[in-house]
Scaffold this motif. Structure first.
Motif, PDB file in Angstrom:
ATOM      1  N   THR A 423      34.953  24.116   7.094  1.00  0.00           N
ATOM      2  CA  THR A 423      36.338  24.243   6.635  1.00  0.00           C
ATOM      3  C   THR A 423      37.153  23.024   7.035  1.00  0.00           C
ATOM      4  N   VAL A 424      36.960  22.556   8.269  1.00  0.00           N
ATOM      5  CA  VAL A 424      37.663  21.354   8.729  1.00  0.00           C
ATOM      6  C   VAL A 424      37.259  20.148   7.882  1.00  0.00           C
ATOM      7  N   ILE A 749      29.533  32.910   1.265  1.00  0.00           N
ATOM      8  CA  ILE A 749      30.949  32.699   0.954  1.00  0.00           C
ATOM      9  C   ILE A 749      31.764  32.805   2.245  1.00  0.00           C
ATOM     10  N   ARG A 750      32.672  31.867   2.413  1.00  0.00           N
ATOM     11  CA  ARG A 750      33.633  31.914   3.526  1.00  0.00           C
ATOM     12  C   ARG A 750      35.022  31.645   2.974  1.00  0.00           C
ATOM     13  N   ALA A 751      35.990  32.375   3.459  1.00  0.00           N
ATOM     14  CA  ALA A 751      37.391  32.164   3.055  1.00  0.00           C
ATOM     15  C   ALA A 751      38.270  32.274   4.296  1.00  0.00           C
ATOM     16  N   ARG A 752      39.145  31.283   4.499  1.00  0.00           N
ATOM     17  CA  ARG A 752      40.004  31.250   5.677  1.00  0.00           C
ATOM     18  C   ARG A 752      41.365  30.668   5.305  1.00  0.00           C
ATOM     19  N   THR A 794      41.239  28.251   2.031  1.00  0.00           N
ATOM     20  CA  THR A 794      40.037  27.496   1.685  1.00  0.00           C
ATOM     21  C   THR A 794      38.901  28.468   1.412  1.00  0.00           C
ATOM     22  N   ILE A 795      38.302  28.366   0.228  1.00  0.00           N
ATOM     23  CA  ILE A 795      37.143  29.184  -0.142  1.00  0.00           C
ATOM     24  C   ILE A 795      35.940  28.252  -0.230  1.00  0.00           C
ATOM     25  N   GLU A 796      34.884  28.591   0.492  1.00  0.00           N
ATOM     26  CA  GLU A 796      33.684  27.750   0.501  1.00  0.00           C
ATOM     27  C   GLU A 796      32.493  28.545  -0.009  1.00  0.00           C
ATOM     28  N   ALA A 797      31.582  27.831  -0.647  1.00  0.00           N
ATOM     29  CA  ALA A 797      30.309  28.404  -1.071  1.00  0.00           C
ATOM     30  C   ALA A 797      29.197  27.475  -0.598  1.00  0.00           C
ATOM     31  N   GLU A 798      28.219  28.028   0.125  1.00  0.00           N
ATOM     32  CA  GLU A 798      27.121  27.229   0.673  1.00  0.00           C
ATOM     33  C   GLU A 798      25.784  27.823   0.256  1.00  0.00           C
ATOM     34  N   TYR A 807      33.840  23.585  -2.090  1.00  0.00           N
ATOM     35  CA  TYR A 807      34.997  24.345  -1.637  1.00  0.00           C
ATOM     36  C   TYR A 807      36.120  24.195  -2.650  1.00  0.00           C
ATOM     37  N   VAL A 808      37.086  25.064  -2.542  1.00  0.00           N
ATOM     38  CA  VAL A 808      38.360  24.875  -3.217  1.00  0.00           C
ATOM     39  C   VAL A 808      39.447  25.222  -2.204  1.00  0.00           C
TER      40      VAL A 808
END
Length: 980
Positions: A423-424, A749-752, A794-798, A807-808
């Motif tokens: 995310t950073v 998926i991560r969202a923060r 921030t939404i990430e897909a890995e 990410y977006v």
């Protein structure tokens, strides 16, 4: 399985495929036609120049720049700097960066809301479109009040898209209108004279000729309509105009053709330039409303003109950090005290402390004394286990700082919150901010006890992975990792002093791991000053060679080329100011990884943004990593030089020697479209080379610049269609889409958020046979969140197997629903003027009562015209209304005054009074002696225009009641004029 409808929408608005060119002014580039980019930039430059002119006039300075549509950011920056000492006279980079942010957020509406009739005021959606504009203006004002300028720019750009499209998509221009339709930004005015849903508005075009397809009775009755548009169906109400164009299926049904003026080749393209000029004027009008609501200085910060350097610290406050905190205090106080009142004074200060388990709060202020107070209050206490919440504090700073800021992290511990790494990194790529870590005692860690009390340490080497995390993040951002002892930390803070200057540019930056013996060249040009070279690593041996062949070894502290400071693993080379122009070389050898960075101060820099092509040829911004192996494009703008020739734009491997060349197309003096054949698999930086005019020698010399932040591609892309605002306490559902060229892949998926708001999301998504997947993120802001607060999601897909990710990052403004749209009311109580021929010998005065009725209450009253003294007092009327009493006094030589009243949600009203002859008195009891010409005007936006009803009111006692939707003029005898 994704439904056919979802797939159809994905194909239209999605990510892997080129979305269609929507029906609107073209977003960014169109030969021979004006685009949203140009319309927005022209309006911002005009209004900014007007603000600077007014400030200069009030301060008694000259402002000679002609205000027209031929302004450039460099010209406006220079003129504003010359007329106001509070603005930096060095660089227009921050100004152009803010303008770019606004026109890119304008252009991206065509991608995110391609089929929304409200966003483009298609299908006669005037009420819905106006609602978007009004809500957007309210959000911009609230964001500015909270100093959330990034959110404000994004929202402003988006609302201007809808505002501008009105003039292309409606028949406002065909009706013979010569001024903007101000009702779009004034919700108190009714939307009158709209063509009804069953009212025919067009006839079929004669072949390809659509010049007279609007019905004569519509033009005669001044009925307002807009074209219907659909890419799916030809259905439209009987007799209605179509938008027109190849994508509009309704234009093939009777009445055929269209009325849009999006470019010169449109059905009504013969009116394109008139529509574009009207859109510019309408954008200027909304900018003036925001200016009056927020004030001149806040407006200049909104457009990025007052942005110089940012001083941003993220500081570990656990027990062993006492010396580090003292070093941060000393260097910040030194910068503040030495630059206060100069163009080099930082325009913003940011502080984020972190401990364990706490981090924050974020302090973001323009006031150096507040920053001093906050940093002075820090103390080293607590701690607990060894790692700390470093990445949480850094993420908060990245979200709160302006783009391209330099952020300094002070710590002696590893990061505990490793799950935030991706995310950073995404936020670093998005904001292009530079992060430098100052690590003290990197081989010692604290015991679990509070070392501020016990002073005991446990000997334990920092793991390679702990150090590598900081090193990787520093290199991605273009920053450094400086390892020093606490005793020598104060020497390393010279890097902070170097970075906290305005107009800082990166000439070159390379990272080498694994290492090789290498000769590295870079070019210095005449615009550069204060050039500094940094080499960080444990064992680099180097020699610097000047263009004339003079050399200096890295072991020589003071030599013919400069002075060298060695602190820990850092070598800082400050080059002498003499004879810098030309090609320099550094011969460097090392047994371990190292980084080399060359910076300086210059007015010449560049911006770049990835863009993707729409069907029809134009481009729209891309807000995440580009797709590996595919072609893409860069929109590049050179700032600070209106006659620069760009010869090369390169994607250079960040830690290697590979290069991808771009093909350059000039879009004017300073803007370029660069086509890239393929996005490489390796991380890269963007490097620009070209020719710069050297006025001292009357010739062109080479120059080079580089983006400090690394970029990288991905094999997955993620997009979302956001709103600009969310309401506190109400869950907001955000749909997002994954797309890849592989099928059957599984993505984590991560969202923060940067504010720890409540977020729920799917933990994983699997792409189906079509290579795509849909997900929903639910975001909830606490119910007590203040209006204008910004939050970054921030939404990430890995990829679970390969580790590939994308990410977006989306920014929202938290807004309590606004229900007060009424402007304050002004009652002129008295105007007393007895002015002799020699005006300097006398003064005149005005008294007015300002009220907000049942609204949110008046928040402030100020002068937008006039240089006299204004005093305010507060009383309550007999009916319980709060009244702000404005008393104004000035010399008879100053014959005009305009009061600006703003309520608590940003509704603006102005009261304009002008005296033209020397003797006038209006008394509150109704007796009036008129021997001169006095006019008073009031409106809701500071302009005198024809309102919908034209009514004025005279109160029973003879005082003149002037609302902000009317005006009253006294010319000899009382004559009433209409205004709005």
């Amino acid at each position: 399985m994704v439904s056919l409808v979802v797939v159809a929408v994905f194909l239209l608005c999605g990510t892997l495929f080129q979305p269609p060119q929507v029906a609107a002014f073209k977003p960014l580039f169109q030969d021979g036609s004006l685009t949203h980019r140009e319309i927005t930039q022209m309006a911002i430059l005009r209004k900014t120049a007007e603000v600077c002119r007014d400030i200069a006039t009030a301060q008694g300075h000259d402002f000679t720049l002609p205000i027209n549509n031929r302004l450039t950011p460099s010209a406006v920056q220079e003129a504003c700097s010359a007329s106001a000492t509070s603005l930096s006279a060095v660089s227009s980079h921050g100004f152009y960066s803010a303008i770019t942010q606004m026109f890119l957020s304008n252009a991206v509406v065509d991608q995110l809301f391609a089929l929304s009739e409200a966003h483009h005021i298609d299908n006669e959606a005037f009420s819905e479109g106006r609602d978007l504009i009004i809500q957007g203006v309210a959000a911009v004002k609230a964001s500015v009040q909270q100093e959330s300028y990034i959110s404000a720019r994004n929202t402003l750009g988006a609302l201007c898209h809808t505002l501008q499209d009105f003039y292309s998509h409606s028949n406002w221009v065909e009706l013979g209108s010569t001024a903007p339709f101000s009702t779009l930004i004034k919700p108190e005015r009714p939307l009158n004279n709209l063509a009804g849903p069953n009212t025919p508005t067009c006839k079929s075009c004669t072949g390809s000729n659509c010049r007279d397809n609007i019905l004569p009775e519509i033009l005669l009755q001044k009925k307002l309509t807009s074209g219907y548009f659909s890419v799916f169906s030809s259905t439209k109400p009987a007799g209605k105009c179509s938008h027109g164009g190849s994508l509009d299926r309704t234009s093939s049904r009777e009445p055929t053709g269209g009325i849009n003026k999006d470019d010169i080749r449109s059905d009504h393209g013969f009116l394109h330039h008139r529509a574009a000029e009207m859109a510019i004027n309408a954008t200027v009008e909304v900018l003036q409303d925001i200016r009056l609501a927020t004030g001149d200085q806040a407006f200049l910060r909104l457009v990025g003109l007052s942005q110089t350097s940012v001083l941003a610290f993220v500081i570990d406050t656990t027990g062993s950090m006492h010396d580090d905190i003292e070093a941060a205090k000393n260097v910040s106080f030194s910068i503040i005290d030495s630059r206060r009142g100069t163009p080099e004074e930082p325009s913003e200060y940011i502080l984020v402390p972190f401990n364990d388990p706490d981090f924050g709060p974020l302090t973001r202020t323009e006031n150096a004394d507040i920053f001093k107070e906050r940093i002075n209050s820090l103390s080293a206490t607590g701690g607990g286990d060894l790692p700390e919440m470093c990445l949480s504090g850094l993420l908060l700073a990245l979200a709160g700082a302006s783009p391209s800021s330099d952020i300094f992290v002070f710590t002696d511990a590893a990061a505990k919150d490793l799950e935030l790494r991706s995310t950073v990194q995404a936020m670093i790529e998005r904001t292009r901010s530079t992060v430098t870590f100052l690590l003290t005692n990197p081989f010692l860690f604290r015991s679990r006890r509070d070392v501020s009390q016990s002073k005991s340490f446990t000997s334990k080497s920092m793991s390679l992975s702990d150090k590598q995390l900081y090193r990787d993040l520093a290199h991605v951002s273009g920053g450094q990792i400086i390892e020093v002892t606490k005793a020598t930390l104060s020497q390393a803070t010279a890097v902070i002093t170097d970075a906290s200057t305005s107009a800082l540019v990166t000439v070159l930056q390379v990272v080498r791991s694994p290492v090789i013996a290498e000769n590295i060249s870079f070019v210095l040009d005449p615009s550069l000053s204060n050039v500094t070279v940094y080499i960080t690593g444990e064992s680099p041996v180097f020699t610097i060679y000047s263009p004339t062949g003079v050399s200096q070894s890295g072991s020589v502290e003071d030599g013919p080329l400069g002075s060298i400071l060695t602190v820990g693993n850092l070598k800082r080379v400050k080059l002498n100011s003499d004879n810098q122009t030309g090609e320099w070389k550094i011969s460097i050898d090392s047994t371990r990884s190292y980084s080399l960075k060359v910076i300086g101060q210059s007015s010449v820099n560049f911006l770049f943004n990835f863009v993707e092509q729409l069907e029809g040829g134009d481009f729209t911004p891309k807000n995440n990593r580009p797709f590996i192996g595919r072609n893409t494009a860069l929109f590049v703008s050179v700032t600070g030089g209106d006659s620069v020739r760009v010869t090369d734009v390169l994607l250079v491997e960040a830690s290697g020697l590979d290069v991808v060349n771009g093909t350059i197309k000039s879009l004017g003096a300073t803007d370029f479209l660069v086509n890239i054949d393929r996005i490489p698999e390796w991380a890269f930086v963007v490097q620009l080379k070209g020719l710069l005019h050297d006025s001292t020698r009357s010739l062109h010399v080479r120059f080079q610049r580089q983006s400090p932040t690394q970029q990288q591609g991905s094999r997955v892309t993620i997009t979302a269609q956001p709103n600009n605002t969310i309401e506190p306490g109400i869950p907001f559902n955000l749909n997002f889409t994954l797309a890849t060229n592989a099928t059957g892949s599984s993505y984590t998926i991560r969202a923060r958020t940067d504010r720890s708001f409540n977020v729920s999301f799917p933990s994983s998504l699997d792409t189906g046979t079509d290579g795509s997947a849909q997900g929903i993120v639910t975001l909830t802001a606490p119910s007590d969140t203040e209006s204008g607060t910004d939050v970054t999601l921030t939404i990430e897909a890995e990829d679970s197997e390969s580790g590939d990710s994308n990410y977006v990052a989306l920014q929202f403004t938290v807004m309590t629903k606004v229900t007060d749209f009424a402007s304050p009311v002004c009652q002129i109580v008295s105007i007393k003027a007895n002015c002799p021929v020699e005006c300097s010998r006398a003064s005149w005065e005005l008294s007015a009562n300002l009220t907000d009725g049942n609204g949110t209450g008046i928040a402030g009253v100020s002068l937008s015209r006039g240089n006299g003294s204004l005093s305010l007092s507060y009383v309550m009327s007999a009916d319980g209304t709060n009244v702000t009493v404005a008393s104004y006094n000035t010399s008879c030589c100053s014959q005009e005054v305009e009061l600006v009243a703003v309520d608590r949600v940003g509704n603006v009203g102005t009261c304009f009074v002008s005296i033209k002859s020397p003797s006038t008195a209006i008394s509150p009891n109704g007796s009036t002696t008129v021997s001169s010409n006095v006019s008073t005007t009031a409106s809701s936006n500071g302009s005198s225009t024809v309102g919908p009803n034209g009514s004025t009111a005279v109160t029973p006692n003879g005082s003149y009641s002037v609302s902000f939707s009317m005006c009253v003029a006294l010319v000899g005898l009382l004559v009433f004029f209409l205004c709005g």
